[in-house]
Design an enzyme around this catalytic site. Sequence first.
Site, PDB file in Angstrom:
ATOM      1  N   LYS A  22      39.631  56.588  41.489  1.00  0.00           N
ATOM      2  CA  LYS A  22      40.556  55.557  42.003  1.00  0.00           C
ATOM      3  C   LYS A  22      41.104  54.733  40.845  1.00  0.00           C
ATOM      4  O   LYS A  22      42.308  54.494  40.762  1.00  0.00           O
ATOM      5  CB  LYS A  22      39.805  54.625  42.961  1.00  0.00           C
ATOM      6  N   ASN A  23      40.201  54.339  39.917  1.00  0.00           N
ATOM      7  CA  ASN A  23      40.590  53.401  38.859  1.00  0.00           C
ATOM      8  C   ASN A  23      41.369  54.059  37.730  1.00  0.00           C
ATOM      9  O   ASN A  23      41.730  53.399  36.758  1.00  0.00           O
ATOM     10  CB  ASN A  23      39.364  52.650  38.328  1.00  0.00           C
ATOM     11  N   CYS A 117      39.762  37.512  44.445  1.00  0.00           N
ATOM     12  CA  CYS A 117      39.220  38.347  45.518  1.00  0.00           C
ATOM     13  C   CYS A 117      37.751  37.974  45.655  1.00  0.00           C
ATOM     14  O   CYS A 117      37.266  37.063  44.990  1.00  0.00           O
ATOM     15  CB  CYS A 117      39.397  39.825  45.182  1.00  0.00           C
ATOM     16  N   ARG A 122      39.778  36.981  39.015  1.00  0.00           N
ATOM     17  CA  ARG A 122      40.636  38.120  38.641  1.00  0.00           C
ATOM     18  C   ARG A 122      41.933  37.647  37.955  1.00  0.00           C
ATOM     19  O   ARG A 122      43.019  37.999  38.331  1.00  0.00           O
ATOM     20  CB  ARG A 122      40.964  38.959  39.878  1.00  0.00           C
ATOM     21  N   ASP A 307      30.658  48.271  38.392  1.00  0.00           N
ATOM     22  CA  ASP A 307      30.924  48.934  39.683  1.00  0.00           C
ATOM     23  C   ASP A 307      29.722  49.710  40.191  1.00  0.00           C
ATOM     24  O   ASP A 307      29.757  50.235  41.301  1.00  0.00           O
ATOM     25  CB  ASP A 307      32.130  49.884  39.557  1.00  0.00           C
ATOM     26  N   ARG A 399      38.983  51.507  50.946  1.00  0.00           N
ATOM     27  CA  ARG A 399      39.906  51.338  49.820  1.00  0.00           C
ATOM     28  C   ARG A 399      39.584  52.324  48.709  1.00  0.00           C
ATOM     29  O   ARG A 399      40.457  52.715  47.952  1.00  0.00           O
ATOM     30  CB  ARG A 399      39.789  49.911  49.248  1.00  0.00           C
TER      31      ARG A 399
END
Length: 429
Positions: A22-23, A117, A122, A307, A399
Amino acid sequence: MEAIRVEGGRAITGEVTVEGAKNSALKLMAATIMAPGVNTLTNVPNIADVHVMGKVLKRLGASIAVEDEHTLRIDTSAVDKWETPYQLVAQMRASTAVLGPLLARFGKAVVAMPGGCNIGARKIDMHILGLEALGVKFDIDHGNIHASTPNGLIGATVTLDFASVGATENLMMASVHAKGTTTIDNAAREPEIVDLANLLNEMGANIKGAGSPVIEIEGTEGPLHPVTHRTVGDRIEAGTFVAMGGLVGGPVTVRGFDPRHLGLVLKKYELMGLDIERLPDGVTVSRARPLTPTDIQTLPFPGFPTDMQAQTMCLLALAGGSCVVTENVFENRFMFASELQRMGASITIEGHHAIVHGVPGFSGAEVKAPDLRGGAALVMAGLVADGYTTVSDIHHIDRGYERFVEKLDALGAAVDRVEIPGPVDVTEL
Ligand code: EPZ
């Protein structure tokens, strides 16, 4: 409201293949703005964040064809706008990854200031400071960042205060067409940075040193050319399944990623009592011994990835003793710990340290996903909890994890998506 319900006590064994990262995929998609024409990205995960980035690109004028679910053909020839709307940036902070590409292509951009968030403020001050060094002028007006380059982009040396992934990416992309050489010092070294640099070089850029703390970008004239590129495997999705296999006992084989991208995680997991067999495209994980407490501190790559913090804390919460988990990357990433305590974990939070006291087991409970990784870790805890665990707010999980329930079900877990009552109506007594 949808939730994931898992019944504890089942073995999970077998093989799972993870998707593209994803990243990385989100930034590869943004970078296609710099190569007008039809770019083909393969191994792209079919997840909500990719859909949002697709909407951002279409809003700018791109067209996207989805082939076989994981292949995107993105035509950016007709991109003629340089403004991203607040509602898309608010939905996904990574939309700010279009800032560098828009500056490279148009010399200007308007990007909504990303809000915070659940895991932190962020901010993007390092993005802004770095781009100002390249000659970008910023005005912040009514929540929007207006960026312009009155004298064009000029190469410079930028030293980042912190090895920020996003700042490194935006600087790398913006400097591709700067006049002269740009050096990013204290650059992020994540495998996703290397994947993005590889894509840009395939498009005709001249980037050296990606993956090291010093990245050098030689400015090139004229637009880049469109390419076909395969997204690197998702090391965090992989790490999540490795942690699950190690928690329940396995053996579980996780494929589709480079085990070197989880180097320190796998070393720490072996110290914690997991047995890890490294394969060319993944690992096989099992556990026959009790979990050993092991101190963890999150840092930019090649340090322990933030993560993977929640998934690892889930393991440590059942270890035979106490240890300390230190979160150095985000200022508020222990909400998972508070939810895990509802399942019987014993964790004391002291600032950015979590003192974890191992307990014999978890009891199933109703819990709420605080963020993407914390949500996955709560489902993980449910795999070994006594009784049923219901995890709500699973939009966080959707997500970043494709077919999360299906993959766990295929490994033998008793897990499914269920409807639960939504929030109580409090508009009247
Ligand atoms: C990327 O976020 C990832 N997201 C995150 O993954 C990941 O946790 C993070 O890198 C660190 O590895 C994507 O790639 C889409 P940073 P990013 O810039 O780029 C502060 C997930 O679960 N900071 O390295 O936002 C920032 O607030 C997500 O997949 C500033 O203060 O991370 C944070 O505390 C979560 N000013 C720290 O630095 C800035 O200008 C690291 O941020 C930029 C960052």
